[in-house]
Write a protein that holds these residues in place. Sequence first.
Motif, mmCIF file in Angstrom:
data_model
loop_
_atom_site.group_PDB
_atom_site.id
_atom_site.type_symbol
_atom_site.label_atom_id
_atom_site.label_comp_id
_atom_site.label_asym_id
_atom_site.label_seq_id
_atom_site.Cartn_x
_atom_site.Cartn_y
_atom_site.Cartn_z
ATOM 1 N N ASP A 40 0.931 -1.377 0.008
ATOM 2 C CA ASP A 40 0.128 -0.048 -0.003
ATOM 3 C C ASP A 40 0.839 1.384 -0.131
ATOM 4 O O ASP A 40 0.841 2.336 0.843
ATOM 5 C CB ASP A 40 -0.785 -0.119 1.088
ATOM 6 N N ASP A 41 1.918 1.213 -1.039
ATOM 7 C CA ASP A 41 2.807 2.569 -0.923
ATOM 8 C C ASP A 41 2.285 3.510 -1.986
ATOM 9 O O ASP A 41 3.155 4.453 -2.109
ATOM 10 C CB ASP A 41 4.050 2.033 -1.178
ATOM 11 N N VAL A 42 1.338 3.512 -2.661
ATOM 12 C CA VAL A 42 0.957 4.444 -3.512
ATOM 13 C C VAL A 42 -0.370 5.060 -3.183
ATOM 14 O O VAL A 42 -1.460 4.084 -2.994
ATOM 15 C CB VAL A 42 0.697 4.037 -5.129
ATOM 16 N N PRO A 43 -0.547 6.214 -2.802
ATOM 17 C CA PRO A 43 -1.899 6.779 -2.474
ATOM 18 C C PRO A 43 -2.815 6.385 -3.648
ATOM 19 O O PRO A 43 -2.446 6.493 -4.768
ATOM 20 C CB PRO A 43 -1.804 8.171 -2.389
ATOM 21 N N ILE A 44 -4.260 6.265 -3.351
ATOM 22 C CA ILE A 44 -5.152 5.826 -4.397
ATOM 23 C C ILE A 44 -5.370 6.965 -5.553
ATOM 24 O O ILE A 44 -5.555 6.731 -6.540
ATOM 25 C CB ILE A 44 -6.652 5.581 -3.594
ATOM 26 N N ASP A 45 -5.313 8.453 -5.216
ATOM 27 C CA ASP A 45 -5.247 9.318 -5.936
ATOM 28 C C ASP A 45 -4.169 9.331 -7.139
ATOM 29 O O ASP A 45 -4.474 9.501 -8.190
ATOM 30 C CB ASP A 45 -5.226 10.615 -5.413
ATOM 31 N N THR A 46 -3.269 9.060 -6.571
ATOM 32 C CA THR A 46 -1.927 9.007 -7.344
ATOM 33 C C THR A 46 -2.241 7.818 -8.436
ATOM 34 O O THR A 46 -1.869 7.696 -9.698
ATOM 35 C CB THR A 46 -0.558 8.704 -6.726
ATOM 36 N N TYR A 47 -2.521 6.764 -7.884
ATOM 37 C CA TYR A 47 -2.730 5.470 -8.628
ATOM 38 C C TYR A 47 -3.773 5.434 -9.753
ATOM 39 O O TYR A 47 -3.771 5.343 -10.878
ATOM 40 C CB TYR A 47 -3.097 4.386 -7.662
ATOM 41 N N LEU A 48 -4.898 6.369 -9.314
ATOM 42 C CA LEU A 48 -6.157 6.776 -10.222
ATOM 43 C C LEU A 48 -5.429 7.704 -11.483
ATOM 44 O O LEU A 48 -5.695 7.623 -12.406
ATOM 45 C CB LEU A 48 -7.103 7.310 -9.662
ATOM 46 N N ALA A 49 -4.577 8.661 -11.057
ATOM 47 C CA ALA A 49 -4.150 9.716 -11.934
ATOM 48 C C ALA A 49 -3.182 8.871 -12.966
ATOM 49 O O ALA A 49 -3.091 9.193 -14.130
ATOM 50 C CB ALA A 49 -3.213 10.559 -11.051
ATOM 51 N N LEU A 50 -2.432 7.951 -12.361
ATOM 52 C CA LEU A 50 -1.732 7.058 -13.327
ATOM 53 C C LEU A 50 -2.280 6.144 -14.294
ATOM 54 O O LEU A 50 -2.255 6.227 -15.516
ATOM 55 C CB LEU A 50 -0.674 6.163 -12.562
ATOM 56 N N LEU A 51 -3.695 5.554 -13.978
ATOM 57 C CA LEU A 51 -4.403 4.990 -14.625
ATOM 58 C C LEU A 51 -4.921 5.886 -15.691
ATOM 59 O O LEU A 51 -5.158 5.439 -16.906
ATOM 60 C CB LEU A 51 -5.398 4.357 -13.842
ATOM 61 N N SER A 52 -5.523 7.102 -15.493
ATOM 62 C CA SER A 52 -6.068 7.958 -16.546
ATOM 63 C C SER A 52 -5.071 8.360 -17.483
ATOM 64 O O SER A 52 -5.504 8.795 -18.446
ATOM 65 C CB SER A 52 -6.746 9.294 -15.746
ATOM 66 N N GLN A 53 -3.654 8.172 -17.270
ATOM 67 C CA GLN A 53 -2.768 8.386 -18.252
ATOM 68 C C GLN A 53 -2.494 7.480 -19.026
ATOM 69 O O GLN A 53 -2.166 7.620 -20.368
ATOM 70 C CB GLN A 53 -1.323 8.855 -17.660
ATOM 71 N N VAL A 54 -2.744 6.327 -18.595
ATOM 72 C CA VAL A 54 -2.558 4.832 -19.411
ATOM 73 C C VAL A 54 -3.870 4.723 -20.284
ATOM 74 O O VAL A 54 -3.733 4.754 -21.376
ATOM 75 C CB VAL A 54 -2.553 3.829 -18.353
ATOM 76 N N ALA A 55 -5.064 5.047 -19.776
ATOM 77 C CA ALA A 55 -6.207 4.860 -20.467
ATOM 78 C C ALA A 55 -7.379 5.315 -19.504
ATOM 79 O O ALA A 55 -7.612 4.654 -18.630
ATOM 80 C CB ALA A 55 -6.521 3.319 -20.657
#
Length: 109
Positions: A27-42
């Motif tokens: 659990d080393d990535v905050p959920i908001d950061t993870y979602l931001a990365l997802l939005s960059q991918v797709a």
Amino acid sequence: MRAISMFTMLCLAGTVGAQPQRLDIQDDVPIDTYLALLSQVAPPARDGAEAFMAAFRNRCGRPLRTTELRRAFAQGDGDPVLMGMIRASHERDTAALQRLGASIACPGK
């Protein structure tokens, strides 16, 4: 959807442990950061993940942890409900989103 799952597994999901099938996801990535990365991918991946998280919260009575979302993306070809919600989000299929959301299994139940 396989490309999203594979990319997410390699870049976002965590590190692969000593055993080839074991994922060490922390659990080393905050959920908001993870979602931001997802939005960059797709963007549909983020939309589907948000729908999955909302359905999980409604069905299970608690928010989905980052590790749980990361595992849902990383396991095999991805959790079938999550992958279906990504597809339904992309297609703007609200009936499928509701049906899939109702099929989410709550841990420990």
